[in-house]
Design an enzyme around this catalytic site. Structure first.
Site, PDB file in Angstrom:
ATOM      1  N   THR A  54       0.863  -1.181   0.000  1.00  0.00           N
ATOM      2  CA  THR A  54       0.000   0.000   0.000  1.00  0.00           C
ATOM      3  C   THR A  54       0.900   1.232   0.000  1.00  0.00           C
ATOM      4  O   THR A  54       2.070   1.150   0.374  1.00  0.00           O
ATOM      5  CB  THR A  54      -0.947   0.003   1.219  1.00  0.00           C
ATOM      6  OG1 THR A  54      -0.173  -0.057   2.409  1.00  0.00           O
ATOM      7  CG2 THR A  54      -1.909  -1.185   1.167  1.00  0.00           C
ATOM      8  N   ALA A  56       1.639   4.340   1.609  1.00  0.00           N
ATOM      9  CA  ALA A  56       2.501   4.848   2.693  1.00  0.00           C
ATOM     10  C   ALA A  56       3.450   3.770   3.205  1.00  0.00           C
ATOM     11  O   ALA A  56       4.602   4.059   3.548  1.00  0.00           O
ATOM     12  CB  ALA A  56       1.658   5.409   3.836  1.00  0.00           C
ATOM     13  N   CYS A  57       2.984   2.541   3.218  1.00  0.00           N
ATOM     14  CA  CYS A  57       3.825   1.435   3.698  1.00  0.00           C
ATOM     15  C   CYS A  57       5.007   1.200   2.756  1.00  0.00           C
ATOM     16  O   CYS A  57       6.143   1.037   3.199  1.00  0.00           O
ATOM     17  CB  CYS A  57       2.993   0.160   3.823  1.00  0.00           C
ATOM     18  SG  CYS A  57       1.543   0.342   4.872  1.00  0.00           S
ATOM     19  N   SER A  58       4.717   1.208   1.454  1.00  0.00           N
ATOM     20  CA  SER A  58       5.731   0.916   0.441  1.00  0.00           C
ATOM     21  C   SER A  58       6.654   2.088   0.145  1.00  0.00           C
ATOM     22  O   SER A  58       7.832   1.892  -0.137  1.00  0.00           O
ATOM     23  CB  SER A  58       5.056   0.510  -0.875  1.00  0.00           C
ATOM     24  OG  SER A  58       4.287  -0.643  -0.705  1.00  0.00           O
ATOM     25  N   VAL A  62       8.375   1.585   5.347  1.00  0.00           N
ATOM     26  CA  VAL A  62       9.436   0.571   5.243  1.00  0.00           C
ATOM     27  C   VAL A  62      10.746   1.187   4.738  1.00  0.00           C
ATOM     28  O   VAL A  62      11.802   0.951   5.347  1.00  0.00           O
ATOM     29  CB  VAL A  62       8.981  -0.623   4.370  1.00  0.00           C
ATOM     30  CG1 VAL A  62      10.146  -1.566   4.097  1.00  0.00           C
ATOM     31  CG2 VAL A  62       7.847  -1.379   5.066  1.00  0.00           C
TER      32      VAL A  62
END
Length: 168
Positions: A54, A56-58, A62
């Site tokens: 997703t 913000a996560c990618s 991270v």
């Protein structure tokens, strides 16, 4: 909800240990990762993402911890764990695509059991995403919580690598 001064609940997550040059399509079986057994006597950071792959996560969460790897190690962090309410297979694939190698342990909490024990789950059923982890970061020292940062709005601030580094 978990708070500073608490002992992290015990739980079992699912991980696939890093294997150099493993094909993206390889599907090795996830292994049990027992939180207390693995983190006793260590300084660790657990950060949670609502969903692998997703935005913000990618793009932010991270990569922020990956870029801060050396600074975290310099501050005595033994383990950095990325947690998501999904299975170990998905977290392994997400780790490969994200290039984390052995710098971040990608852990699945498929049934949200550990995430719920932390009190950091959220119901995103209305968005067709089911139960997920809130976006958060926790710092542990010998299983004792020394920092908790839980995002209250979209984005990565109190759960990001910079916020964690400032608290170490």
């Amino acid at each position: 909800m978990i708070q500073v001064g608490d002992i992290i609940p015990d739980g079992t997550l699912q991980i696939v240990p890093y294997t150099p040059n493993e094909d993206l399509k390889a599907c090795p079986m996830p292994q049990a990762y027992k939180v207390h057994q693995q983190l006793k006597g260590k300084k660790a950071v657990i950060f949670a993402i609502p969903g692998p792959f997703t935005p913000a996560c990618s793009e932010t969460h991270v990569p922020g911890f990956l870029n801060a790897h050396d600074a975290l190690k310099a501050k005595g962090v033994d383990s950095v764990i990325c947690l998501s309410v999904t299975d170990g297979f998905v977290m392994n694939a997400f780790g490969k695509v994200s290039g984390v190698q052995d710098k971040i342990l990608m852990a699945g909490d498929g049934s949200a059991t550990f995430t719920k024990a932390l009190g950091l789950d959220q119901d995103l059923t209305k968005n067709n995403m089911g139960v997920r982890a809130k976006r958060f970061a926790i710092v542990l020292d010998d299983l004792k919580v020394t920092y908790v940062g839980v995002e209250q709005v979209r984005g990565v601030t109190v759960s990001g690598a910079d916020a964690v580094l400032a608290k170490l």
